[in-house]
Design a protein around this motif. Structure first.
Motif, mmCIF file in Angstrom:
data_model
loop_
_atom_site.group_PDB
_atom_site.id
_atom_site.type_symbol
_atom_site.label_atom_id
_atom_site.label_comp_id
_atom_site.label_asym_id
_atom_site.label_seq_id
_atom_site.Cartn_x
_atom_site.Cartn_y
_atom_site.Cartn_z
ATOM 1 N N ILE A 145 49.681 42.768 38.608
ATOM 2 C CA ILE A 145 50.948 42.061 38.819
ATOM 3 C C ILE A 145 51.161 41.016 37.729
ATOM 4 O O ILE A 145 52.266 40.884 37.176
ATOM 5 C CB ILE A 145 50.959 41.405 40.216
ATOM 6 C CG1 ILE A 145 50.957 42.470 41.308
ATOM 7 C CG2 ILE A 145 52.165 40.487 40.365
ATOM 8 C CD1 ILE A 145 50.795 41.922 42.707
ATOM 9 N N MET A 146 50.104 40.279 37.399
ATOM 10 C CA MET A 146 50.213 39.247 36.364
ATOM 11 C C MET A 146 50.546 39.863 35.007
ATOM 12 O O MET A 146 51.386 39.337 34.264
ATOM 13 C CB MET A 146 48.900 38.457 36.276
ATOM 14 C CG MET A 146 48.621 37.601 37.497
ATOM 15 S SD MET A 146 46.993 36.807 37.468
ATOM 16 C CE MET A 146 47.172 35.750 36.024
ATOM 17 N N GLU A 147 49.930 40.990 34.689
ATOM 18 C CA GLU A 147 50.207 41.644 33.418
ATOM 19 C C GLU A 147 51.610 42.233 33.392
ATOM 20 O O GLU A 147 52.254 42.281 32.328
ATOM 21 C CB GLU A 147 49.172 42.732 33.158
ATOM 22 C CG GLU A 147 47.784 42.172 32.839
ATOM 23 C CD GLU A 147 46.736 43.270 32.683
ATOM 24 O OE1 GLU A 147 47.005 44.404 33.154
ATOM 25 O OE2 GLU A 147 45.674 42.996 32.105
ATOM 26 N N ALA A 148 52.108 42.677 34.534
ATOM 27 C CA ALA A 148 53.459 43.227 34.600
ATOM 28 C C ALA A 148 54.506 42.156 34.290
ATOM 29 O O ALA A 148 55.590 42.463 33.782
ATOM 30 C CB ALA A 148 53.717 43.827 35.984
ATOM 31 N N PHE A 149 54.178 40.885 34.578
ATOM 32 C CA PHE A 149 55.091 39.787 34.280
ATOM 33 C C PHE A 149 54.741 39.077 32.976
ATOM 34 O O PHE A 149 55.199 37.963 32.721
ATOM 35 C CB PHE A 149 55.084 38.776 35.431
ATOM 36 C CG PHE A 149 55.834 39.245 36.652
ATOM 37 C CD1 PHE A 149 57.203 39.041 36.767
ATOM 38 C CD2 PHE A 149 55.179 39.914 37.680
ATOM 39 C CE1 PHE A 149 57.892 39.458 37.886
ATOM 40 C CE2 PHE A 149 55.865 40.341 38.808
ATOM 41 C CZ PHE A 149 57.228 40.124 38.904
ATOM 42 N N GLY A 150 53.929 39.731 32.157
ATOM 43 C CA GLY A 150 53.622 39.197 30.834
ATOM 44 C C GLY A 150 52.425 38.282 30.771
ATOM 45 O O GLY A 150 52.150 37.699 29.707
ATOM 46 N N GLY A 151 51.710 38.117 31.851
ATOM 47 C CA GLY A 151 50.529 37.264 31.848
ATOM 48 C C GLY A 151 49.288 38.026 31.431
ATOM 49 O O GLY A 151 49.330 39.237 31.158
ATOM 50 N N GLY A 152 48.180 37.340 31.362
ATOM 51 C CA GLY A 152 46.922 37.961 30.998
ATOM 52 C C GLY A 152 46.023 38.140 32.204
ATOM 53 O O GLY A 152 46.142 37.417 33.205
ATOM 54 N N ALA A 153 45.118 39.094 32.106
ATOM 55 C CA ALA A 153 44.176 39.346 33.194
ATOM 56 C C ALA A 153 43.151 38.211 33.266
ATOM 57 O O ALA A 153 42.762 37.633 32.257
ATOM 58 C CB ALA A 153 43.473 40.678 32.979
ATOM 59 N N VAL A 154 42.734 37.897 34.478
ATOM 60 C CA VAL A 154 41.756 36.841 34.716
ATOM 61 C C VAL A 154 40.533 37.449 35.394
ATOM 62 O O VAL A 154 40.652 38.245 36.325
ATOM 63 C CB VAL A 154 42.349 35.733 35.622
ATOM 64 C CG1 VAL A 154 41.304 34.672 35.918
ATOM 65 C CG2 VAL A 154 43.576 35.115 34.967
ATOM 66 N N ALA A 155 39.351 37.079 34.923
ATOM 67 C CA ALA A 155 38.100 37.557 35.526
ATOM 68 C C ALA A 155 37.774 36.693 36.744
ATOM 69 O O ALA A 155 36.913 35.810 36.692
ATOM 70 C CB ALA A 155 36.975 37.534 34.500
ATOM 71 N N TRP A 156 38.490 36.938 37.832
ATOM 72 C CA TRP A 156 38.379 36.086 39.018
ATOM 73 C C TRP A 156 36.948 36.007 39.544
ATOM 74 O O TRP A 156 36.481 34.928 39.914
ATOM 75 C CB TRP A 156 39.294 36.615 40.130
ATOM 76 C CG TRP A 156 40.734 36.669 39.759
ATOM 77 C CD1 TRP A 156 41.449 37.772 39.386
ATOM 78 C CD2 TRP A 156 41.663 35.574 39.723
ATOM 79 N NE1 TRP A 156 42.756 37.437 39.119
ATOM 80 C CE2 TRP A 156 42.920 36.084 39.326
ATOM 81 C CE3 TRP A 156 41.554 34.215 39.995
ATOM 82 C CZ2 TRP A 156 44.049 35.307 39.184
ATOM 83 C CZ3 TRP A 156 42.680 33.419 39.869
ATOM 84 C CH2 TRP A 156 43.910 33.966 39.465
ATOM 85 N N LEU A 157 36.263 37.147 39.590
ATOM 86 C CA LEU A 157 34.953 37.202 40.216
ATOM 87 C C LEU A 157 33.811 37.026 39.228
ATOM 88 O O LEU A 157 32.655 36.915 39.633
ATOM 89 C CB LEU A 157 34.788 38.531 40.966
ATOM 90 C CG LEU A 157 35.849 38.800 42.043
ATOM 91 C CD1 LEU A 157 35.607 40.148 42.696
ATOM 92 C CD2 LEU A 157 35.858 37.688 43.091
ATOM 93 N N ALA A 158 34.116 37.009 37.925
ATOM 94 C CA ALA A 158 33.074 36.808 36.918
ATOM 95 C C ALA A 158 32.842 35.330 36.630
ATOM 96 O O ALA A 158 31.781 34.951 36.139
ATOM 97 C CB ALA A 158 33.441 37.537 35.620
ATOM 98 N N ASP A 159 33.835 34.507 36.914
ATOM 99 C CA ASP A 159 33.695 33.066 36.731
ATOM 100 C C ASP A 159 33.222 32.455 38.050
ATOM 101 O O ASP A 159 33.892 32.604 39.078
ATOM 102 C CB ASP A 159 35.039 32.461 36.322
ATOM 103 C CG ASP A 159 34.950 30.966 36.101
ATOM 104 O OD1 ASP A 159 35.081 30.222 37.088
ATOM 105 O OD2 ASP A 159 34.723 30.551 34.951
ATOM 106 N N PRO A 160 32.064 31.760 38.072
ATOM 107 C CA PRO A 160 31.540 31.227 39.335
ATOM 108 C C PRO A 160 32.510 30.308 40.065
ATOM 109 O O PRO A 160 32.622 30.366 41.292
ATOM 110 C CB PRO A 160 30.289 30.456 38.891
ATOM 111 C CG PRO A 160 29.872 31.106 37.613
ATOM 112 C CD PRO A 160 31.155 31.524 36.940
ATOM 113 N N GLY A 161 33.237 29.458 39.325
ATOM 114 C CA GLY A 161 34.177 28.550 39.971
ATOM 115 C C GLY A 161 35.283 29.294 40.685
ATOM 116 O O GLY A 161 35.584 29.030 41.863
ATOM 117 N N PHE A 162 35.910 30.256 39.969
ATOM 118 C CA PHE A 162 36.956 31.067 40.586
ATOM 119 C C PHE A 162 36.409 31.847 41.773
ATOM 120 O O PHE A 162 37.040 31.941 42.829
ATOM 121 C CB PHE A 162 37.554 32.040 39.571
ATOM 122 C CG PHE A 162 38.634 31.434 38.721
ATOM 123 C CD1 PHE A 162 39.610 30.638 39.268
ATOM 124 C CD2 PHE A 162 38.670 31.679 37.356
ATOM 125 C CE1 PHE A 162 40.611 30.079 38.486
ATOM 126 C CE2 PHE A 162 39.665 31.132 36.557
ATOM 127 C CZ PHE A 162 40.635 30.333 37.128
#
Length: 302
Positions: A145-162
């Motif tokens: 969804i984020m990429e469809a609106f021109g955003g970048g992918a986020v590694a939600w589960l690879a970053d410990p804080g996220f």
């Protein structure tokens, strides 16, 4: 003392004894399936058992001394506090809001209550898998969804804080229905005459909530806090499915670390020591929470 009185007292004693005997099956099951495993785990925590061998040796306090110098355990202990306290706070806020909203709703109220409570009935493994498909990096629904609106992918589960924030969010949203039901029951137990009298006196809706509803919701608040806190402190399934404690050991709870220690490292004695500490943490948190709730009840006159 008359014979009739003595006979009556004897009959009451026998009746009381028979009622006490009815507790025995429940107490026996409690002792066999709860008390004895805790005692056995505490005994094993003083050994070097690997979980499979028929023999093991007593190592004294070595496992407990190792805990405080183990960075993976300290991270898991910190995460356990975050999962327990964070989930409890969110569930109280959202659960109370939904309860107030649904208590005042008109048509289709029962349908909305069922929808909010439905995630509680779903296995945490299934819920964790569902959210994994949303938050994963490649082909995850949220990143698409984020990429469809021109955003970048986020590694939600690879970053410990996220990842920790995501775990707290998922656990809160799955079990917020429990808090909602508890608060809703508390709201419906408050006599409507009190609200009607307050309205005639010109009390605003916000004042009715803060001065009437919220103080009288203390029993519901106490039950919800204790249940949510215990559930959050022993969180296992969602962490296991979403991150398996990764990256590395960064998102482990103590519960998932126990599993990795026992099965991954074949260190059952050390895993038992971790379990004993988790048991003590939950017990201490529960005792202090109940003390605080009792003080709060005395302060508000409940």
């Amino acid at each position: 003392m008359s014979v009739q009185t003595m006979t009556l007292r004897k009959s009451n004693r026998l009746r009381g004894a028979s009622i006490n005997l009815m507790y025995f099956p429940a107490l026996a099951m409690f002792a066999v399936f709860l008390v004895w495993p805790v005692i056995q785990g505490a005994i094993l925590s003083f050994t070097n058992w690997d979980g499979y061998s028929p023999s093991y040796a007593d190592v004294g306090w070595q496992n407990y001394q190792r805990l405080w110098s183990d960075p993976n355990f300290m991270v898991a202990l910190r995460n356990t506090f975050i999962f327990g306290i964070g989930s409890t706070i969110i569930q109280q806020i959202v659960g109370l809001f939904l309860a107030v909203l649904l208590d005042r709703a008109g048509r289709n109220t029962n349908v909305m209550r069922a929808i909010v409570y439905l995630p509680v009935l779903i296995s945490p493994v299934v819920m964790g898998t569902f959210y994994y498909l949303i938050f994963r990096y490649r082909q995850g629904a949220l990143n698409d969804i984020m990429e469809a609106f021109g955003g970048g992918a986020v590694a939600w589960l690879a970053d410990p804080g996220f990842a920790i924030v995501v775990i707290v969010f998922i656990n809160s949203m799955q079990f917020v229905g429990v808090s909602m039901i508890i608060y809703l029951s508390g709201l419906q137990a408050i006599p409507q005459e009190i609200y009607e009298a307050a309205a005639l006196d010109g009390v605003s809706p916000w004042q009715r909530f803060t001065k009437i509803s919220w103080p009288m919701l203390h029993p519901a608040f106490a039950s919800s806090v204790v249940l949510n806190l215990i559930g959050g402190l022993k969180l296992f399934d969602i962490v296991k499915v979403l991150t398996d404690g990764g990256p590395g050991f960064a998102t482990n709870s103590v519960s998932t670390l126990i599993g990795r220690t026992y099965f991954g490292s074949q260190a059952a004695g050390y895993a038992a020591a971790q379990g004993v500490i988790l048991f003590l943490v939950i017990a201490i948190f529960t005792v202090f929470t109940n003390k605080w709730l009792d003080l709060r009840a005395n302060r508000i006159g409940m």
